[in-house]
Every structure is written in structure tokens, then in C-alpha cells.
Write a protein that holds these residues in place. Structure first.
Motif, short mmCIF file in Angstrom:
data_model
loop_
_atom_site.label_atom_id
_atom_site.label_comp_id
_atom_site.label_asym_id
_atom_site.label_seq_id
_atom_site.Cartn_x
_atom_site.Cartn_y
_atom_site.Cartn_z
N GLN A 4 0.71 -1.22 -0.01
CA GLN A 4 -0.26 -0.96 -0.17
C GLN A 4 1.22 0.88 -0.10
N ASN A 5 1.71 1.36 -0.51
CA ASN A 5 2.82 2.39 -0.93
C ASN A 5 2.15 3.43 -1.56
N PHE A 8 2.09 6.86 0.79
CA PHE A 8 2.76 6.60 1.46
C PHE A 8 4.03 6.65 1.50
N VAL A 9 4.00 7.93 0.73
CA VAL A 9 5.31 8.33 -0.06
C VAL A 9 6.40 8.88 1.11
N CYS A 10 7.92 7.77 1.24
CA CYS A 10 7.78 8.58 2.51
C CYS A 10 8.34 10.34 2.26
#
Lengths: 158, 187
Positions: A4-5, A8-10
Motif C-alpha cells: 500500500q505504498n 505513503f511516500v516517505c
């Protein structure tokens, strides 16, 4: 939902294509060490300096942050203008930030905590280094706050 | 030389050195300056608990944990080898205000009567240390960054969202200092 990235990008992406060894990572520890020394010696980690900043009784913190932004902005401008590459020859990558309401709500919440603890996350680590043992509790609480945000993220307005 | 290093450093020197962290990290390895992300990495490493926000390859960001390890060591070095022998100089007006709010120790970088294990057992100490820390961690992640990621890195890259976040950091700080702390510190 394998990964599910998306979304949710760093926020501090590591754009380096090279996988770095432990030894290679030590250079970041050295940069951090100089950074920590500056934090303490310029008294940025001082609870009193933060109170002065918000009580508008001293220019010190405004001078520090203002100068840092000017120096940082000139550096970024020069890197873009002359297409300066990293020491391993990669192109320096920037990524535009997306606006969301979290920057307002979260920003205000962090501001409350900043005035109370007199520390943002960086100074917390430096304060513990100076021997202020009880700040470990502040840090654990901050980690707990981050965790609770992650837990509630879907229910919060963004 | 040592005595020069021991005195408190001028804001302009500190500002230049902190600003230079931005190109240093970019040019050393395409790294984006941002300290609060480490709190997320610690959560992802220690207690991901199937929360999607903590499901990512934190090991790829390990450079940042090295960075804060360095900050810790830097704090130690500055406090033990470069310590300022004089008490910290605090603006008279702030000192007077804080004295009225029950702060009496003005020698160290942080007031001992607020930041100690004895204080942690009092209502005001608990609120400042535990609730304050919680708000720092919750707020920075909700905002997507802290003073380093938004105010310094983001503004250096002329990012409007970072400007909005920074303005909100300051508004939050002013509100707490002027309306919250006078109440909390007198508890």
C-alpha cells in the motif's frame, strides 16, 4: 492490497540508487555529529531560547532559522542551475510536496508541542546527548505520538 | 581556539552551518534533510503492527538513523568538551515572565525544575514532558515534517506546502506560549 505504498511516500526519500554499506552510512553520522554540536553550541536545543522566540524577546532563533533557509535556498538554486551531481555522479533529485490539510492541523499540533518541550525532533536527540536523561521520556512520547498518527491516519482529515 | 569554540556561537554561524546541511546531504547521496522521519522509521522497525503507514522498507532509510545517532554524539561532545563555563544568557523579559510562572533555575540549557525525573511526577512536568513529546511526534508526522524537513529543507526548495506548515508551526507555538503555558506552568 499487497503493497500500500501509494499515498505513503516517505517524506525524506532516499533517492540514491546505490545501496550503501554501513561504512558508507557513517558519513551521515559524521554530518549529524557536526550538526549536533552546532545545535548545542548555538543553544538551539535550549528550552529558554524557544521561549524567547515565541515571547518575541530575542532575535536569536529567527536569525538561525532565517540564515539557514537563505543558505539552503542558495545551495538548492545553485545545484539546480549548474546541475551539480552527487559525489557518486548521480543527478540530484527534488520532489515537490503536495498540499494537504495535515500541514495545517499537524503544523499547529507540532507548534503546541514545540513551545511546551522547547524541542523539535532533532534537538531531542542532542539534548539526550548532553545528558538530559529525562528527555528520553519526551522522545519515547514523541515516538508514541508518531505511532498513534499512523494508527489513526485513515480517520484524520487530510 | 578552544575558548573560541566554548563560547555560545553566534546565530549567523549556526544558521550558515545548518543551511549547509541541505546541500551536504543532497550531494553526499541524494538525501533529503528531515529529522522527524526517524520517529516513523523507529515505529516501522520496532512496532509496525500491520499499520499500512509503517509498512515500508525502513532499512533503505537507515542513513537517517545514522544521522540522528551522530546528532546524539554531537550533543555529548558539545556538552562535555566544548561546554560554555558561563550560565546561559536569557532575555530579561523572558526570565521575568518565567519566574512568575514558577521557573527558578536558569543555569543550564533547559530548566532543571521542569525537566527532571522529580518533575515528571508533578502535573505540570508530566504535561510538559509526556504530552508535549506526544504532540511533537503526532504533529510532525501529521504535517509531514518538522522544522528541518519543512522549515529548512522545504523552504530552501521553495515549497508552498512547507511554507504553510512552517507558518502553522509558529502559530501553534505562539498560541501555546501566550495562552497555554502560563496556565500549565502554574499547575
Amino acid at each position: 492490497m499487497a503493497n500500500q505504498n501509494e499515498g505513503f511516500v516517505c517524506e525524506t526519500p532516499n533517492h540514491s540508487g546505490n545501496k550503501e554499506s554501513i561504512l558508507s552510512n557513517l558519513k551521515y553520522a559524521i554530518v549529524g555529529m557536526f550538526f549536533g554540536i552546532v545545535f548545542v553550541k548555538a543553544e538551539i536545543v535550549s528550552w529558554f531560547r524557544i521561549q524567547e522566540m515565541f515571547q518575541l524577546t530575542s532575535f536569536h532563533m529567527y536569525g538561525v532559522i532565517g540564515t539557514a533557509v537563505v543558505v539552503g535556498a542558495i545551495s538548492v538554486f545553485l545545484i539546480k542551475k549548474f546541475n551539480i551531481q552527487t559525489i557518486s555522479g548521480e543527478k540530484v533529485r527534488f520532489h515537490p510536496k503536495q498540499f494537504h490539510k495535515g500541514q495545517i492541523y499537524g503544523g499547529l499540533i507540532f507548534g503546541f508541542g514545540w513551545a511546551m518541550t522547547g524541542a523539535c525532533p532533532g534537538p531531542l536527540f542532542a539534548q539526550i546527548g548532553t545528558g538530559a536523561a529525562v528527555v528520553v521520556v519526551t522522545l519515547l512520547s514523541a515516538i508514541a505520538g508518531t505511532w498513534v498518527y499512523g494508527f489513526l491516519r485513515d480517520k484524520l482529515p487530510h | 581556539m578552544l575558548s573560541f569554540l566554548q563560547q555560545p556561537w553566534h546565530w549567523s554561524i549556526a544558521g550558515v552551518l545548518i543551511g549547509l546541511t541541505v546541500p551536504t546531504l543532497l550531494l553526499l547521496g541524494n538525501k533529503y534533510f528531515g529529522i522527524s522521519a526517524n520517529l516513523r522509521h523507529i515505529c516501522a522497525a520496532c512496532l509496525p503492527a500491520n499499520i499500512p503507514f509503517f509498512q515500508y522498507d525502513w532499512k533503505k532509510e537507515i542513513w537517517n538513523l545514522f544521522f540522528i545517532g551522530g546528532v546524539f554524539v554531537g550533543g555529548f561532545i558539545a556538552a562535555h568538551f566544548l561546554q560554555n563555563p558561563e550560565p546561559i544568557q536569557i532575555a530579561a523579559a523572558t526570565k521575568a515572565t518565567l519566574e512568575m510562572q514558577g521557573i527558578h533555575e536558569f543555569t543550564g540549557l533547559i530548566p532543571n525544575d521542569l525537566f527532571s525525573f522529580a518533575s515528571l511526577g508533578t502535573i505540570r512536568g508530566f504535561i510538559i514532558i509526556v504530552l508535549g513529546g506526544f504532540l511533537v511526534g503526532f504533529g510532525t508526522r501529521y504535517a509531514g515534517g518538522c522544522t528541518s524537513g519543512h522549515a529548512i529543507m522545504g523552504l530552501s526548495d521553495l515549497q508552498i506546502p512547507s511554507l504553510i506548515a512552517t507558518i502553522c508551526f509558529m502559530i501553534g507555538g505562539f498560541v501555546m506560549t501566550w495562552f497555554g503555558l502560563p496556565f500549565i506552568l502554574n499547575l
